[in-house]
Design a protein around this motif. Sequence first.
Motif, PDB file in Angstrom:
ATOM      1  N   ILE A  52     -37.323 -17.805  33.434  1.00  0.00           N
ATOM      2  CA  ILE A  52     -37.445 -18.895  32.454  1.00  0.00           C
ATOM      3  C   ILE A  52     -36.115 -19.617  32.348  1.00  0.00           C
ATOM      4  N   TRP A  53     -36.163 -20.951  32.396  1.00  0.00           N
ATOM      5  CA  TRP A  53     -34.982 -21.820  32.240  1.00  0.00           C
ATOM      6  C   TRP A  53     -35.083 -22.514  30.878  1.00  0.00           C
ATOM      7  N   ARG A  54     -33.995 -22.429  30.066  1.00  0.00           N
ATOM      8  CA  ARG A  54     -34.059 -23.030  28.733  1.00  0.00           C
ATOM      9  C   ARG A  54     -32.663 -23.438  28.266  1.00  0.00           C
ATOM     10  N   ARG A  55     -32.674 -24.347  27.278  1.00  0.00           N
ATOM     11  CA  ARG A  55     -31.418 -24.808  26.690  1.00  0.00           C
ATOM     12  C   ARG A  55     -30.933 -23.780  25.672  1.00  0.00           C
ATOM     13  N   VAL A  56     -29.645 -23.434  25.758  1.00  0.00           N
ATOM     14  CA  VAL A  56     -29.046 -22.461  24.828  1.00  0.00           C
ATOM     15  C   VAL A  56     -27.733 -23.039  24.303  1.00  0.00           C
ATOM     16  N   ALA A  57     -27.011 -22.228  23.510  1.00  0.00           N
ATOM     17  CA  ALA A  57     -25.786 -22.711  22.867  1.00  0.00           C
ATOM     18  C   ALA A  57     -24.709 -23.070  23.880  1.00  0.00           C
TER      19      ALA A  57
END
Length: 707
Positions: A52-57
């Motif tokens: 899974i690819w996602r936006r994080v801090a």
Amino acid sequence: MAETLEFNDVYQEVKGSMNDGRLRLSRQGIIFKNSKTGKVDNIQAGELTEGIWRRVALGHGLKLLTKNGHVYKYDGFRESEFEKLSDFFKTHYRLELMEKDLCVKGWNWGTVKFGGQLLSFDIGDQPVFEIPLSNVSQCTTGKNEVTLEFHQNDDAEVSLMEVRFYVPPTQEDGVDPVEAFAQNVLSKADVIQATGDAICIFRELQCLTPRGRYDIRIYPTFLHLHGKTFDYKIPYTTVLRLFLLPHKDQRQMFFVISLDPPIKQGQTRYHFLILLFSKDEDISLTLNMNEEEVEKRFEGRLTKNMSGSLYEMVSRVMKALVNRKITVPGNFQGHSGAQCITCSYKASSGLLYPLERGFIYVHKPPVHIRFDEISFVNFARGTTTTRSFDFEIETKQGTQYTFSSIEREEYGKLFDFVNAKKLNIKNRGLKEGMNPSYDEYADSDEDQHDAYLERMKEEGKIREENANDSSDDSGEETDESFNPGEEEEDVAEEFDSNASASSSSNEGDSDRDEKKRKQLKKAKMAKDRKSRKKPVEKGKDPNAPKRPMSAYMLWLNASREKIKSDHPGISITDLSKKAGEIWKGMSKEKKEEWDRKAEDARRDYEKAMKEYEGGRGESSKRDKSKKKKKVKVKMEKKSTPSRGSSSKSSSRQLSESFKSKEFVSSDESSSGENKSKKKRRRSEDSEEEELASTPPSSEDSASGSDE
């Protein structure tokens, strides 16, 4: 398509903390190496089930799930790297890298899902937050409520300690939803409970850190240290490395357990558990398991009944349960034949063990340094005596370790070991017979051209020449304006005359005058010594010719812009290093061209310097003649014979820049004779004042009016 992908500044999320390291993706799987601990996580390609690819801090992150339920999170990717990673996953892992962002609505009502080691709180299809169940230290239930408590994170300034979930009451198939929730958490949580019997127990073992004697109870999943004051429960998953090290006396053994995260007692953290054994101590051990269970669990590594040395039994059991290799010293042998070196680290004395892949120091405080994190090592002369030396290690993170008071006989063995391991040695001294001279340990990187050092040498030469010029000039000025020998003689003559005059009037006054004379004379002599020791420095003349540049500096000024254009954005320091490398690799013919230019510049400088010094000599002569004309005269008031010499001497003031040629005698003659002398002296003084073209001072005019 590339066979491998590498990312350097990647962060792995482990128990709430972000660990910096390097991530490598290959056809066989994914490898992450922790920069801090050196621990390596290896995920086989066949075990991956979801990506899974996602936006994080920290930009964008990668979340990987495996068949056995483990979850791996890596952050620090750029958005532009998604396509490259997605293609790599499709080609080599047959996986679709899905984009799935976190929900940021801020709602607190949703659905809890348990998947592997994660508790996921979702709103719709989007996750709001995820809790690794291995972080949970305790789970308690109440009416329609479940409370999760977490392990404290030592690396974070603020730690999440508790989360409460409200579970609405529903009766489906007679199952209590609160109990079901708690059971799902406890099945995966890191809650250590000493249930059942220990596999074996070692009693009253000597422990150096934490200090004391402890009973060690061996359980299937954790180690229990039970002492008189403290108890520690250490999960086997926190054991990083095992070391078995012989003491220098050959009668004792150290068994070192490296822990990450460390055990803690109050504010103290113990990263290493160090046990000390005597080689003569034996034990017979019986495991609290039947033979079938032992064979099934340990596959021949352990047996139900074992006997031997105590340190061998402990290390054998720990190796089987932790499933890690035991590190022992390699082929290094010191001067005395031992596999370690006696030295001091900080305030304590201990032993430094050169291993096959690093150094370890025991015992206070224990230090383990891997070769792959060492930037360079340095051999330095001992600060207190020449019979010992210091061994310095600097890591790539900038941390420096200094092991001091190492016997000089160990130098050759340690140097050969470091050289064989191909570690970068900052200074390469002569390894045969260490001479006590400091050059033995000095930085000797003479083969590399240092542009900064070249510039400092040039500036040093200029400062030395200016200092010599200023000291010569100030010496001439001091001799012109001030002659200590003559001044002391004149002062003595005047004081002698005063003494003769005062003897006729008052002996008490003469004693006081004698003390004053001695004090004045001492002060004058001290002032003379200071003026001789510290000549007044002369400022640099802005009109003086500038010193010529060296061949290297001429070339650097001509080539600086070209280097900048070839390497856009280069810093000043890197530019100097790059210039030094280019100059070093330049052919002899090209260097000769710049040497000729430097020689021409030197000849021009010498010619200009001669002209400048000639002009400066003439101007200094004119200045000296002006100084001689400007003479400052002070009138001295002579008292009548009835007054003591003390009033007469106190009215006199000596001038350092000029001495009057007249000498006023102290004959006590008639008053008429004194008056004629005063008139004659006044007329001579007025003539000198006219020649000097200086107006009379207020002091002189006052003395004239008194007379």
